[in-house]
Design a protein around this motif. Sequence first.
Motif, PDB file in Angstrom:
ATOM      1  N   UNK A  39     -90.688  24.497 -20.616  1.00 56.63           N
ATOM      2  CA  UNK A  39     -91.391  25.762 -20.881  1.00 56.63           C
ATOM      3  C   UNK A  39     -92.560  25.436 -21.783  1.00 56.63           C
ATOM      4  N   UNK A  40     -93.713  25.168 -21.216  1.00 60.77           N
ATOM      5  CA  UNK A  40     -94.833  24.809 -22.073  1.00 60.77           C
ATOM      6  C   UNK A  40     -96.129  25.317 -21.493  1.00 60.77           C
ATOM      7  N   UNK A  98     -95.346  15.654 -28.323  1.00 61.44           N
ATOM      8  CA  UNK A  98     -94.207  16.115 -29.130  1.00 61.44           C
ATOM      9  C   UNK A  98     -93.194  16.756 -28.195  1.00 61.44           C
ATOM     10  N   UNK A  99     -91.939  16.380 -28.365  1.00 56.21           N
ATOM     11  CA  UNK A  99     -90.846  16.944 -27.560  1.00 56.21           C
ATOM     12  C   UNK A  99     -89.958  17.765 -28.495  1.00 56.21           C
ATOM     13  N   UNK A 100     -89.799  19.053 -28.187  1.00 57.51           N
ATOM     14  CA  UNK A 100     -89.019  19.943 -29.060  1.00 57.51           C
ATOM     15  C   UNK A 100     -87.698  20.300 -28.373  1.00 57.51           C
ATOM     16  N   UNK A 114     -81.239  24.250 -30.689  1.00 51.92           N
ATOM     17  CA  UNK A 114     -81.029  25.696 -30.557  1.00 51.92           C
ATOM     18  C   UNK A 114     -82.132  26.552 -31.140  1.00 51.92           C
ATOM     19  N   UNK A 115     -82.712  26.101 -32.259  1.00 52.42           N
ATOM     20  CA  UNK A 115     -83.773  26.870 -32.908  1.00 52.42           C
ATOM     21  C   UNK A 115     -85.025  26.896 -32.028  1.00 52.42           C
ATOM     22  N   UNK A 116     -85.165  25.883 -31.144  1.00 53.60           N
ATOM     23  CA  UNK A 116     -86.324  25.819 -30.241  1.00 53.60           C
ATOM     24  C   UNK A 116     -86.250  26.882 -29.136  1.00 53.60           C
ATOM     25  N   UNK A 156     -94.057  19.617 -25.499  1.00 51.22           N
ATOM     26  CA  UNK A 156     -93.100  19.849 -24.422  1.00 51.22           C
ATOM     27  C   UNK A 156     -91.786  20.390 -24.978  1.00 51.22           C
ATOM     28  N   UNK A 157     -91.210  21.337 -24.252  1.00 51.76           N
ATOM     29  CA  UNK A 157     -89.893  21.856 -24.627  1.00 51.76           C
ATOM     30  C   UNK A 157     -89.120  22.121 -23.341  1.00 51.76           C
TER      31      UNK A 157
END
Length: 420
Positions: free
Chosen positions: A203-204, A373-375, A378-380, A400-401
Motif C-alpha cells: 500500500x504505497x 524504507x520498508x515499514x 501493527x502500528x503501520x 514501501x508498506x
Amino acid sequence: MGDSYVIALDFGTAYSGYAFNITTSEEESDPRLKRWGADQGLDTPKTLTCILFDQNEEFLKFGYEAKTTYIKMRGEEAKKHYFFEGFKMALYDKDLNKNLKIKAANNKEMTALKVFSESLRFLNDDALKTINANTAGTKFTPANFTWVLTVPAIWDESAKKFVREAATQAGIVTEGDEKKLVIVLEPEAASVWCKKLPSDGFITQNHNSVSLDQTKGTQYIIVDCGGGTIDITVHKVLEGGALEELHKASRNNIGGQTVERKFKEFLKEIFCDGVWDEYEENYPSEVQNIMYDFISVKQVDEDFEIQCTDNLGQIIEKKKDLETYFESVQGASWDEGTIIISKEKLRSFYDESLQGITKSLKEIKENWNIGYILIVGGFAEYQMLRQHVNEHLSKELKILCPVRPQEAILKGAVEFGKNP
C-alpha cells in the motif's frame, strides 16, 4: 512428514500470534494465521501479550482472555493473582539467568523463565489445536514441525539462549532435537516476506511496478512499528540475495501503545476530580471496551465518538453537571449521551510517536546510502503513520508498506522455516 511443516511464533512486546504451513514441499501456499478476539468483538492477527496465573503460580489464561478475566476481578481476588503485561521488555539489557524475576501487576514476583515458557506453551498448544481441528484424521504433534521463533535484532546472545531455554521448558522442542527450533530476527523475517510480494502487495503512493529491489549492494531500512517499541534496522543485499545487517536500533515508548496511553490521559483530563479514576476502578471492563473501540480506528479522518455508559453517567452526576466537564477542555464535546473527540485532538495523540520515528529515520539516512524504507508492524496499519513518513521522506526515498503490515513478520518467519 515433509520439511515444510512449519509453525512460527511471534512473541511481541504488545501483541503475539502464530502462523503455520502444513502443505508438502511441492505445494506453494501462503502461511495461515489464527485470528483472535472474537469474544471481544475484534478480529486481529495477534492477541495481547499478557498472561494470568492463579495464587499458586499455575497458568490460567493468555491474551485477550487473560486481560478480560483479570480486569473483572475485584480487589482482593485480583491481588492474589499474577497478571503480567509487556514483560518482553524485561529481557532488554538484563543479566539473563534462570533466576531472574519479574514483577506482576500485584507487585509479587515470578521467575521470568516461567512467565515466558508458559506463554510459549500456550501458543504452542493453541497452534496444534487450531491445526488439528483443520486436518481430517492427521494428528500433529510438536515433533512434526520446524518451529520458528522471532526475536528483535537488538537482542544479544544471552536473550536468544534464554528464549531457547523457555521453548524447551514449554515442550516445543526436546533434548536432542534442538535443530527443530529456528530463531530468526524480526527484520529478516519481514524482508523475506516482502521479497515475495508482487507490486500490488504494497500500500504505497509512490511505488513503481517492480516489487522489492533486491539488487546486490542495495541498502534499505526496515522499520518495525510495534505496540511497545519501534525497531529500525539497515540491511544490505549481498550476492545471492543474502542480507547483511549494517545497523540496528530500538526506541521504547514511541510505539502504538503510546497513542493509547495519550488517549486515556485525555479522558482523565476531561473527567477530572477523580471521576475517571473511580470509573476505571469500578468498571474496568467498560473502560477496556472503549480502548478496544479506539484501537480499531485505523484512519483518523473523522471525530471519534464514545457512548457514555450509564455507570459513567451516574458517577459524573454525583459530582457535578455533565456538560461542565467539557467547558475547559479543548478537543472534546458532549452531544446527548455521546462524548465526541475531534479528529484534530486524535491526531495530536500520535505526534510524539510520529516525530520520534521520522527523527530516527532522518538520522540514519544521513549516515547510509539508503535505497528505500520498508515499514511493517501493527502500528503501520494506521494510515496516519504511513502518511507522516511519506510527507517527510518520500521526496528523497521510496517508501514501501505491505498490504497487511502486522502479518509480515509472522508470514516471513514461516517462509524462513521452510527454507532457512
